[in-house]
Scaffold this active site. Structure first.
Site, mmCIF file in Angstrom:
data_model
loop_
_atom_site.group_PDB
_atom_site.id
_atom_site.type_symbol
_atom_site.label_atom_id
_atom_site.label_comp_id
_atom_site.label_asym_id
_atom_site.label_seq_id
_atom_site.Cartn_x
_atom_site.Cartn_y
_atom_site.Cartn_z
ATOM 1 N N HIS A 51 0.856 -1.192 0.000
ATOM 2 C CA HIS A 51 0.000 0.000 0.000
ATOM 3 C C HIS A 51 0.887 1.235 0.000
ATOM 4 O O HIS A 51 1.948 1.249 0.619
ATOM 5 C CB HIS A 51 -0.917 0.021 1.239
ATOM 6 C CG HIS A 51 -2.067 0.948 1.089
ATOM 7 N ND1 HIS A 51 -1.967 2.289 1.350
ATOM 8 C CD2 HIS A 51 -3.328 0.733 0.649
ATOM 9 C CE1 HIS A 51 -3.131 2.861 1.112
ATOM 10 N NE2 HIS A 51 -3.979 1.949 0.678
ATOM 11 N N ASP A 85 -7.938 -5.169 -0.288
ATOM 12 C CA ASP A 85 -8.412 -6.050 -1.369
ATOM 13 C C ASP A 85 -8.055 -7.509 -1.157
ATOM 14 O O ASP A 85 -8.519 -8.366 -1.911
ATOM 15 C CB ASP A 85 -7.819 -5.579 -2.702
ATOM 16 C CG ASP A 85 -8.359 -4.211 -3.090
ATOM 17 O OD1 ASP A 85 -7.559 -3.299 -3.355
ATOM 18 O OD2 ASP A 85 -9.594 -4.057 -3.077
HETATM 19 C C1 SDX Z 1 -6.087 0.071 -3.180
HETATM 20 O O1 SDX Z 1 -4.250 4.559 -2.247
HETATM 21 C C2 SDX Z 1 -5.189 3.954 -1.657
HETATM 22 O O2 SDX Z 1 -5.613 4.324 -0.579
HETATM 23 C C3 SDX Z 1 -5.773 2.767 -2.403
HETATM 24 C C4 SDX Z 1 -6.815 1.938 -1.652
HETATM 25 C C5 SDX Z 1 -8.089 2.724 -1.426
HETATM 26 O O3 SDX Z 1 -8.813 2.391 -0.461
HETATM 27 O O4 SDX Z 1 -8.407 3.611 -2.243
HETATM 28 O O5 SDX Z 1 -6.299 1.514 -0.422
HETATM 29 C C6 SDX Z 1 -7.222 0.703 -2.463
HETATM 30 O O6 SDX Z 1 -5.851 0.400 -4.308
HETATM 31 C C7 SDX Z 1 -5.219 -0.921 -2.435
HETATM 32 C C8 SDX Z 1 -4.025 -1.441 -3.297
HETATM 33 C C9 SDX Z 1 -4.532 -2.535 -4.228
HETATM 34 N N1 SDX Z 1 -3.458 -2.921 -5.157
HETATM 35 C C10 SDX Z 1 -2.824 -4.111 -5.048
HETATM 36 O O7 SDX Z 1 -3.015 -4.928 -4.149
HETATM 37 C C11 SDX Z 1 -1.826 -4.393 -6.170
HETATM 38 C C12 SDX Z 1 -0.522 -4.934 -5.588
HETATM 39 N N2 SDX Z 1 0.148 -3.864 -4.847
HETATM 40 C C13 SDX Z 1 1.022 -3.021 -5.538
HETATM 41 O O8 SDX Z 1 1.135 -3.000 -6.869
HETATM 42 C C14 SDX Z 1 1.588 -1.834 -4.758
HETATM 43 O O9 SDX Z 1 1.871 -2.269 -3.499
HETATM 44 C C15 SDX Z 1 0.721 -0.581 -4.693
HETATM 45 C C16 SDX Z 1 0.309 -0.155 -6.060
HETATM 46 C C17 SDX Z 1 -0.475 -0.839 -3.864
HETATM 47 C C18 SDX Z 1 1.558 0.510 -4.044
HETATM 48 O O10 SDX Z 1 2.600 0.792 -4.891
HETATM 49 P P1 SDX Z 1 3.719 1.913 -4.530
HETATM 50 O O11 SDX Z 1 3.375 2.622 -3.269
HETATM 51 O O12 SDX Z 1 3.940 2.732 -5.768
HETATM 52 O O13 SDX Z 1 4.978 1.063 -4.192
HETATM 53 P P2 SDX Z 1 5.986 0.520 -5.276
HETATM 54 O O14 SDX Z 1 5.261 -0.068 -6.438
HETATM 55 O O15 SDX Z 1 7.014 1.575 -5.520
HETATM 56 O O16 SDX Z 1 6.654 -0.710 -4.463
HETATM 57 C C19 SDX Z 1 7.710 -0.485 -3.513
HETATM 58 C C20 SDX Z 1 8.512 -1.780 -3.530
HETATM 59 C C21 SDX Z 1 8.989 -2.151 -4.956
HETATM 60 O O17 SDX Z 1 10.128 -2.949 -4.785
HETATM 61 P P3 SDX Z 1 11.612 -2.214 -4.926
HETATM 62 O O18 SDX Z 1 11.624 -1.470 -6.234
HETATM 63 O O19 SDX Z 1 11.691 -1.288 -3.707
HETATM 64 O O20 SDX Z 1 12.586 -3.347 -4.856
HETATM 65 O O21 SDX Z 1 7.668 -2.878 -3.115
HETATM 66 C C22 SDX Z 1 7.513 -3.799 -4.187
HETATM 67 C C23 SDX Z 1 7.887 -3.062 -5.456
HETATM 68 O O22 SDX Z 1 8.357 -3.966 -6.453
HETATM 69 N N3 SDX Z 1 6.094 -4.195 -4.184
HETATM 70 C C24 SDX Z 1 5.658 -5.432 -4.382
HETATM 71 C C25 SDX Z 1 4.273 -5.373 -4.230
HETATM 72 N N4 SDX Z 1 3.900 -4.104 -3.957
HETATM 73 C C26 SDX Z 1 5.055 -3.383 -3.935
HETATM 74 N N5 SDX Z 1 6.315 -6.594 -4.684
HETATM 75 C C27 SDX Z 1 5.538 -7.693 -4.811
HETATM 76 N N6 SDX Z 1 4.180 -7.714 -4.677
HETATM 77 C C28 SDX Z 1 3.529 -6.563 -4.385
HETATM 78 N N7 SDX Z 1 2.208 -6.582 -4.252
#
Ligand code: SDX
Length: 428
Positions: A307, A364
């Protein structure tokens, strides 16, 4: 703390005002920076950038705090109902009995959609994703209620537009499902509550009565509350920026529906179940899929994990995980996917990759398991998210309008070609 930040760039020093909110969060106001220095800030994805001041929802990502208008989500999920929470978010205070009755009655009497809109449904393929139908239908409401397009937005017109949208979204959502099944549409009934009406429109068949199960109604009401707002998430920010051009409420919310559809945002609840089913089909080899999620060369992400704000736990995920146990138990359902999700969570939370990055189950991760137990089809999961989020989107739009916020128009840093002269086609 000083009232200003000092920024030194080369020989120049700039003073930038600080602004502090009611929960002691502080921001640097860069509104005049470019005028003073010709320099802007840049922050792709707005990870560290505030877009507005808001009094609607407060999150603390480190402490796992979520409050709507100051009320903790745990108390609202336990004690309130969705109509009360919708009123709270939109109008700022919990309603008294008279206010809630008036609000509920107004919404009840606007649940019908114009009969001509049924022609729109008929034009969609049966397999059309309901989020595509919903985004179009919500925007189309503005064509049936042209008074909603008044950019001056007198308060009575705004309230009527808000109530119409809250009332009609469940009808449009249920009818998109009925269309996909080639089943006859079920009309809303004024003697049913918000959740009961939706479930009845979704599942009632003309040949038999649909028995409304209070366990299902209560679970749905709690899920809608848990999804009702979440400050400046992707879809709420979309609603605010579209509304900032003085586009009408229907068009602004339609844009929010489209933003929510993405699998990185609200579309994750559908992606989680599809992921869990794939892992189950693949023999439940958790370590293989955890390894894929950690592999930078593998596009696979553990959906429902991580998140932008919550870096310890998402308070909603905790409540939903417990609700999943309760609902499946009460309905006598044994869903192997719930156990699979719990095992996956347990393994991931012991893995350094996830712990180091603050990746925990989000809203989710478990919600789809409850929707499935309620009989909601997977493709409708994000529509359920939209139903819950609607009062939050409306509250954000209304606050932006009432605060008289300027049209959203970010700047950029240009990285393209420098000035060059046109070359005729014969000389290229
Ligand atoms: C919602 O914003 C809100 O409030 C949203 C929400 C709402 O109520 O409106 O809460 C609802 O959208 C919840 C999120 C649902 N999405 C998912 O579950 C999809 C999977 N999660 C991600 O793609 C990710 O965690 C996000 C999109 C939720 C957040 O992305 P960020 O904050 O841009 O973080 P990032 O992509 O830069 O990740 C940071 C690190 C990275 O690794 P490094 O580059 O540091 O090595 O964490 C890793 C990412 O690769 N990472 C994951 C991961 N999520 C982040 N690695 C594996 N699996 C994951 N799910």
């Amino acid at each position: 703390m000083s009232e200003h930040a000092k920024l030194t760039i080369g020989e120049n020093e700039y003073e930038l005002p600080l602004t502090t909110g009611t929960e002691n969060e502080t921001a640097i106001d860069i509104g005049k920076l470019r005028g003073q220095s010709k320099i802007i800030t840049i922050d792709p994805g707005f990870k560290n950038t505030g877009s507005c001041k808001s009094a609607i929802t407060f999150l603390d990502g480190e402490k796992g705090i979520l409050r709507y208008r100051g009320y903790p989500i745990e108390q609202l999920a336990e004690k309130a109902d969705f109509m009360e929470v919708a009123y709270l978010l939109i109008y700022g205070e919990l309603p008294n009995k008279e206010q809630l009755t008036t609000f509920h009655d107004s919404i009840t009497h606007h649940t019908l959609v114009h009969e001509d809109m049924k022609q729109f449904f008929e034009a969609y393929p049966r397999k059309a994703h309901p989020m595509g139908i919903l985004a179009s239908m919500v925007c189309s409401l503005s064509t049936f209620y042209p008074e909603s397009q008044d950019p001056n937005r007198g308060s009575s017109a705004v309230d009527l537009t808000i109530h119409r949208l809250l009332a009609k979204l469940p009808t449009l959502a249920a009818w998109s499902y009925k269309h996909s099944k080639s089943h006859p549409y079920v009309y809303p009934q004024n003697d049913l509550g918000y959740c009961e009406n939706f479930l009845n429109m979704m599942f009632k068949m003309p040949t038999e009565e649909y028995e409304i199960d209070p366990v299902i109604v209560n679970a749905l009401d709690k899920l809608l509350i848990l999804h009702a707002d979440h400050e400046q998430n992707c879809s709420a920010s979309t609603v605010r920026i579209v509304g900032s051009s003085q586009a009408n409420l229907y068009a602004s919310i339609s844009a929010g529906v489209s933003a929510l559809w993405g699998p990185l945002h609200g579309g994750a609840n559908q992606a989680v179940i599809e992921m869990l089913e794939a892992i189950k089909e693949d023999g439940g080899d958790y370590q293989k899929w955890i390894a894929k999620a950690k592999d930078k060369n593998d596009p696979f992400r553990l959906m429902g994990f991580g998140h932008r704000v919550y870096k310890n736990f998402d308070p909603r995920a905790r409540i939903i995980k417990k609700a999943a146990d309760d609902v499946l138990d009460k309905l006598g359902i044994n869903d192997p996917v719930l156990d699979l999700a719990k095992n996956l969570e347990e393994i991931a939370l012991k893995d350094e990759y996830f712990v180091a990055r603050g990746l925990y189950p989000n809203v989710d991760f478990y919600s789809g398991i409850i929707y499935r137990a309620l009989g909601i089809p997977t493709e409708m999961f994000t529509v359920m998210f939209a139903l819950g989020r609607l009062p939050g989107w409306i509250a954000q739009w209304k606050e932006m309008v009432e605060n008289g916020e300027p049209i959203g128009r970010p700047r950029q840093i240009y990285t393209g070609a420098n000035a060059r002269d046109y070359v005729s086609i014969d000389n290229r």
